[in-house]
Design a protein around this motif. Structure first.
Motif, short mmCIF file in Angstrom:
data_model
loop_
_atom_site.label_atom_id
_atom_site.label_comp_id
_atom_site.label_asym_id
_atom_site.label_seq_id
_atom_site.Cartn_x
_atom_site.Cartn_y
_atom_site.Cartn_z
N SER A 80 -60.85 88.72 38.45
CA SER A 80 -61.14 87.18 38.27
C SER A 80 -62.05 86.89 37.11
O SER A 80 -62.87 87.54 36.89
N GLY A 81 -61.47 85.89 36.09
CA GLY A 81 -62.56 85.75 34.88
C GLY A 81 -62.27 86.49 33.54
O GLY A 81 -62.88 86.58 32.92
N SER A 82 -61.28 87.47 33.86
CA SER A 82 -61.04 88.31 32.91
C SER A 82 -60.37 87.78 31.69
O SER A 82 -60.39 88.31 30.44
N GLY A 83 -59.70 86.64 31.77
CA GLY A 83 -59.14 85.82 30.54
C GLY A 83 -57.83 86.10 30.47
O GLY A 83 -57.01 85.78 29.41
N LYS A 84 -56.91 86.21 31.61
CA LYS A 84 -55.43 86.49 31.70
C LYS A 84 -55.04 85.05 31.31
O LYS A 84 -54.21 84.98 30.28
N THR A 85 -55.14 83.83 31.95
CA THR A 85 -54.63 82.59 31.75
C THR A 85 -54.98 82.05 30.22
O THR A 85 -54.40 81.53 29.59
N THR A 86 -56.28 82.40 29.80
CA THR A 86 -56.77 82.04 28.75
C THR A 86 -55.89 82.57 27.53
O THR A 86 -55.78 82.13 26.65
N LEU A 87 -55.60 83.86 27.74
CA LEU A 87 -54.61 84.52 26.66
C LEU A 87 -53.45 83.78 26.68
O LEU A 87 -53.02 83.50 25.40
N VAL A 88 -52.98 83.63 27.84
CA VAL A 88 -51.56 82.93 27.55
C VAL A 88 -51.69 81.48 27.21
O VAL A 88 -50.88 80.88 26.34
N ARG A 89 -52.65 80.85 27.48
CA ARG A 89 -53.04 79.28 26.74
C ARG A 89 -53.04 79.69 25.41
O ARG A 89 -52.53 78.72 24.72
N GLN A 90 -53.65 80.63 24.83
CA GLN A 90 -53.82 80.89 23.37
C GLN A 90 -52.32 81.10 22.70
O GLN A 90 -52.20 80.80 21.60
N ILE A 91 -51.54 82.04 23.51
CA ILE A 91 -50.18 82.49 23.03
C ILE A 91 -49.44 81.16 22.94
O ILE A 91 -48.64 81.06 22.04
N LEU A 92 -49.64 80.28 23.89
CA LEU A 92 -48.74 78.91 23.96
C LEU A 92 -49.19 77.96 22.94
O LEU A 92 -48.72 77.13 22.81
N GLY A 93 -50.53 77.99 22.16
CA GLY A 93 -50.92 77.32 21.35
C GLY A 93 -51.79 76.03 21.96
O GLY A 93 -52.25 75.13 21.35
N LEU A 94 -51.94 76.45 23.42
CA LEU A 94 -52.72 75.32 24.04
C LEU A 94 -54.23 75.38 23.87
O LEU A 94 -54.99 74.41 24.02
N GLU A 95 -54.80 76.63 23.31
CA GLU A 95 -56.00 76.71 22.84
C GLU A 95 -56.07 77.74 21.57
O GLU A 95 -55.03 78.35 21.37
N ARG A 96 -57.09 77.42 20.64
CA ARG A 96 -57.13 78.25 19.48
C ARG A 96 -58.14 79.61 19.78
O ARG A 96 -59.09 79.28 20.17
N PRO A 97 -57.62 80.61 18.99
CA PRO A 97 -58.57 81.65 19.22
C PRO A 97 -60.02 81.34 18.30
O PRO A 97 -59.84 80.65 17.40
N THR A 98 -61.06 82.03 18.70
CA THR A 98 -62.06 82.07 17.81
C THR A 98 -61.93 82.76 16.34
O THR A 98 -62.48 82.26 15.58
N SER A 99 -61.15 83.74 16.68
CA SER A 99 -60.94 84.50 15.49
C SER A 99 -59.67 85.53 15.95
O SER A 99 -59.27 85.57 16.96
N GLY A 100 -58.83 86.10 14.94
CA GLY A 100 -57.69 86.99 15.21
C GLY A 100 -56.50 85.95 14.97
O GLY A 100 -56.57 84.76 14.68
N THR A 101 -55.32 86.80 15.12
CA THR A 101 -53.97 85.83 15.06
C THR A 101 -53.05 86.40 16.10
O THR A 101 -53.38 87.37 16.87
N ILE A 102 -52.39 85.45 16.18
CA ILE A 102 -51.33 85.47 17.23
C ILE A 102 -49.94 85.05 16.55
O ILE A 102 -49.75 83.94 15.95
N LYS A 103 -48.76 85.62 16.57
CA LYS A 103 -47.65 85.51 16.09
C LYS A 103 -46.54 85.64 17.38
O LYS A 103 -46.54 86.20 18.18
N MET A 104 -45.78 84.45 17.00
CA MET A 104 -44.60 84.58 18.12
C MET A 104 -43.44 84.24 17.37
O MET A 104 -43.39 83.38 16.47
N PHE A 105 -42.26 84.80 17.59
CA PHE A 105 -41.02 85.20 16.89
C PHE A 105 -41.17 85.20 15.41
O PHE A 105 -40.78 84.68 14.60
N GLY A 106 -42.55 86.10 15.04
CA GLY A 106 -42.67 86.19 13.44
C GLY A 106 -43.49 85.16 12.90
O GLY A 106 -43.97 85.44 11.91
N GLU A 107 -43.89 84.00 13.40
CA GLU A 107 -44.55 83.20 13.04
C GLU A 107 -46.06 82.92 13.43
O GLU A 107 -46.51 83.08 14.75
#
Length: 317
Positions: A80-107
Motif C-alpha cells: 500500500s502506498g507503493s505507487g501502483k495506481t500513480t504509475l497507471v495514472r501517469q501512463i494514462l496521461g492523467l498525471e505528469r511525471p516529475t521526470s523521465g519519459t513514458i511512451k505508448m504505442f511509440g509516442e
C-alpha cells in the motif's frame, strides 16, 4: 488493428462466433475462444524510462523502468502506498511525471499533440476499482457513453454495439435499463468491463477488478478477463492485491518496492528474487497457497520455500 490515425471502429468485432442480424452473439464467448491460442507476445507498447514522481518532499517513484509488450497480461503489485495506481495514472496521461519519459504505442505521451492524444485514448480502456459507473445513467447509457463521445452514432447501431458488449461480458440484456444501484457487485464489474471494451481497445487497464467480490464472483471475473484477453487479443495491465487472480492471469508480474520496479518476470521467477518484500509477499501463507495452484511445469521453477505447506510458516529461500 487500429493505428493512432485510424482508431478502432466502434462495434467492430474481432471475436469468433456467429452474429445475428441484431448484433448479438449466438455462441457463448468462452466456448467460441477456448480453442484459440493465447495472443502472441509482440513489441513493447508501453515503455517507461527513468521515471520519477514526487509530491512535495514525498518521493513515490525514483528511476523506475518498465516495458509492457503487446499481448501480455502484466500485473503490477506492491505494498500500500507503493505507487501502483500513480504509475497507471501517469501512463494514462492523467498525471505528469516529475521526470523521465513514458511512451505508448511509440509516442511520447508528454509531447503528443492533443488530437493524436485523443485518438490514442480510443485505443485504451479502463476498468476502475469500484466500477465508477454514472449513478444517474442506466446500464445501457453507461456502456454507450464512450461511443457517444466520439460523435453521433445511429440509434440502431449504438444499440447493437452496447447489447453485444453486454453479452460479451456475460450480462443478460434485460439488465440494460437498470440503474447501477440495482446491480450486484459482480454485475457492476461486468458493466464496467463492457464500457471499457466498447471501443474495441488494444490496451486494457484494470484496477482491482475482483475487489469486494465474493469468491465465486471473483473467479467469474478472472475467467471473464482471461476470455476477453484471448478473444480480443488484448494487452492487459492489471493492478490487484488478489494473489489468486495474479497467479491465474499474469504473463508477468511487475513488483514495485523501494520506489522502483524490482523485477518484471513470470510469477514463478519473480518469487525467486532475494528481496525482503518479495519474500514476505510471495512466500507468506497466502502467497504460497496461490503459487501452488500453478501448473506443474511452472511450479517446478518456484523456490523451495514456496512449496512449503500453506498452513505453516515459510523458511527462508
Amino acid at each position: 488493428m487500429s493505428t493512432i490515425g485510424t482508431p478502432a471502429t466502434p462495434g467492430a468485432i474481432r471475436t469468433p462466433g456467429t452474429l445475428t442480424t441484431s448484433g448479438t452473439m449466438t455462441t457463448p464467448l468462452k466456448g467460441a475462444v477456448e480453442d484459440l491460442p493465447l495472443p502472441a507476445i509482440g513489441e513493447p507498447i508501453i515503455e517507461v524510462r527513468n521515471l520519477s514522481k514526487r509530491y512535495g518532499r514525498n518521493i513515490v517513484h525514483q528511476h523506475l523502468n518498465l516495458d509492457i509488450r503487446r499481448g501480455e497480461i502484466v500485473t503490477i503489485v506492491g505494498g500500500s502506498g507503493s505507487g501502483k495506481t500513480t504509475l497507471v495514472r501517469q501512463i494514462l496521461g492523467l498525471e505528469r511525471p516529475t521526470s523521465g519519459t513514458i511512451k505508448m504505442f511509440g509516442e511520447d505521451i508528454s509531447t503528443i499533440e492533443p488530437e493524436r492524444a485523443r485518438l490514442m485514448r480510443t485505443r485504451t480502456g479502463m476498468l476502475f476499482q469500484h466500477g465508477a459507473l454514472f449513478s444517474s445513467l442506466s446500464v445501457f447509457d453507461n456502456v454507450a457513453q464512450p461511443v457517444r463521445e466520439l460523435g453521433k452514432v445511429p440509434a440502431d447501431l449504438l444499440r447493437d454495439i452496447v447489447m453485444l458488449k453486454l453479452e460479451m461480458v456475460g450480462l443478460p440484456c434485460k439488465h440494460a435499463s437498470k440503474p447501477p444501484a440495482a446491480l450486484s457487485g459482480g454485475m457492476v464489474k461486468r458493466v464496467g468491463l463492457a464500457r471499457a471494451i466498447v471501443l474495441e481497445p488494444e490496451l486494457l487497464f484494470l484496477d482491482e477488478p475482483t475487489a469486494g467480490l465474493d469468491p465465486r464472483s471473483s473467479d467469474e471475473v478472472v475467467e471473464l478477463i482471461s476470455t476477453l484477453h484471448r478473444a480480443l487479443g488484448l494487452t492487459v495491465v492489471l493492478i490487484t492485491h488478489d494473489l489468486d487472480a495474479m497467479v491465474a492471469l499474469s504473463t508477468r508480474v511487475a513488483v514495485i518496492a523501494e520506489r522502483k520496479v524490482l523485477v518484471a518476470a513470470p510469477v514463478e521467477e519473480a518469487a525467486c528474487v532475494d528481496d525482503p518484500f518479495i519474500r514476505e509477499y510471495f512466500l507468506g501463507m497466502r502467497g504460497r497457497r496461490a503459487l501452488q495452484a500453478l501448473p506443474p511445469e511452472r511450479r517446478a521453477k518456484l523456490p523451495p520455500a514456496a512449496l512449503a505447506p500453506a498452513s505453516v510458516g515459510a523458511r527462508p529461500c
